[in-house]
Design an enzyme around this catalytic site. Structure first.
Site, PDB file in Angstrom:
ATOM      1  N   VAL A  77      38.827  43.394  26.808  1.00 34.59           N
ATOM      2  CA  VAL A  77      39.250  42.017  27.039  1.00 34.59           C
ATOM      3  C   VAL A  77      37.995  41.175  27.255  1.00 34.59           C
ATOM      4  O   VAL A  77      37.136  41.530  28.060  1.00 34.59           O
ATOM      5  CB  VAL A  77      40.138  41.938  28.300  1.00 34.59           C
ATOM      6  N   CYS A  78      37.895  40.065  26.545  1.00 35.47           N
ATOM      7  CA  CYS A  78      36.718  39.199  26.682  1.00 35.47           C
ATOM      8  C   CYS A  78      36.684  38.580  28.078  1.00 35.47           C
ATOM      9  O   CYS A  78      37.661  37.961  28.519  1.00 35.47           O
ATOM     10  CB  CYS A  78      36.755  38.085  25.644  1.00 35.47           C
ATOM     11  N   VAL A  79      35.572  38.732  28.746  1.00 31.89           N
ATOM     12  CA  VAL A  79      35.467  38.259  30.139  1.00 31.89           C
ATOM     13  C   VAL A  79      35.596  36.737  30.233  1.00 31.89           C
ATOM     14  O   VAL A  79      36.320  36.228  31.097  1.00 31.89           O
ATOM     15  CB  VAL A  79      34.163  38.778  30.805  1.00 31.89           C
TER      16      VAL A  79
END
Lengths: 119, 130
Positions: A77-79
């Site tokens: 998941v992209c931070v």
């Protein structure tokens, strides 16, 4: 073949996550490898463990998590996209982890094909 | 959570093209894809950016979305050169249809026809849309 997958949309609102999941499942079933699935934009919502679809509907959050466990698919998941949307460790479903956009570039380099699911 | 796998990417340079087709405001795609462009460039990949359809408005001069409560992110495109991202393409048909000229953009771009852009796309290893 080694695949990387980019999911750009959240579950249920858009078919992108379903299509990506079905593709990954079929590819693995045919002996291919899915190195990583990267969740970007609203795609980060696929990792929300508070998601509770109706019992007779598919549960995409759970399905992705099970795929990660069974087939060692790396779910990232992209931070930055996650923080905007409240997808942080506190609500992160099993099988996912949070990391940076470098993980998307990296899988693009490492995979034979990078597939984008979204509009 | 399981350990993050590490892939051997040492010394591999691929052609990454980022495809912008949407207006700058109204959806978050243009803003977030730009973050991704900068990361690919930091990985020293052969990075290019294409603007077509309403995506050509992303680099139009004189944006002021303050009244919308949004941030004008068009200056970030000017930072691309600092990351060695100098291949910026604008599709001619999209530009013409919207009455724009090459001087209307905040960055230096190469204007290409739809056919030329298709050829450039076919040469890429990776196409990322946003």
């Amino acid at each position: 073949m080694k695949f990387g997958i980019l999911v750009n949309e959240g579950p249920f609102n858009h078919q992108a996550s379903d299509s990506a999941y079905q593709f990954a499942k079929a590819a693995i079933g045919r002996g291919h490898q899915v190195l990583r699935v990267f969740f970007y934009y609203d795609g980060v919502n696929n990792a929300n463990k508070l998601s509770e679809p109706q019992s007779d509907d598919r549960n995409l959050v759970k399905l992705w998590g099970e795929m990660a466990k069974t087939h060692k698919v790396d779910l990232v998941v992209c931070v930055a996209a996650g923080m905007r949307r409240g997808i942080k460790d506190e609500v992160l479903a099993e099988g996912f982890h949070i990391s940076g956009l470098g993980q998307l570039t990296e899988v693009g380099i490492a995979a034979d094909r990078l597939l984008v699911f979204g509009d | 959570m399981s350990e993050e796998p590490v892939f051997d990417t040492q010394g591999v340079v691929k052609k990454f093209m980022y495809v912008n087709r949407r207006a700058p405001y109204g959806t978050i795609y243009p803003l977030e894809i730009l973050e991704s462009v900068l990361v690919a460039a930091a990985f020293e990949q052969d990075t290019s950016v294409a603007f077509l359809d309403d995506g050509v408005f992303q680099i139009k001069k004189g944006q002021d979305p303050k009244e919308l409560g949004m941030k004008n992110f068009s200056p970030t495109f000017r930072a691309l050169a600092g990351y060695d991202v100098e291949k910026l393409y604008v599709e001619k048909e999209s530009m013409d249809a919207r009455g724009l000229k090459v001087d209307d953009f905040v960055v230096k771009v190469r204007v290409v026809s739809a056919a030329e852009l298709a050829k450039l796309m076919a040469e890429q290893d990776i196409l990322i849309t946003g």
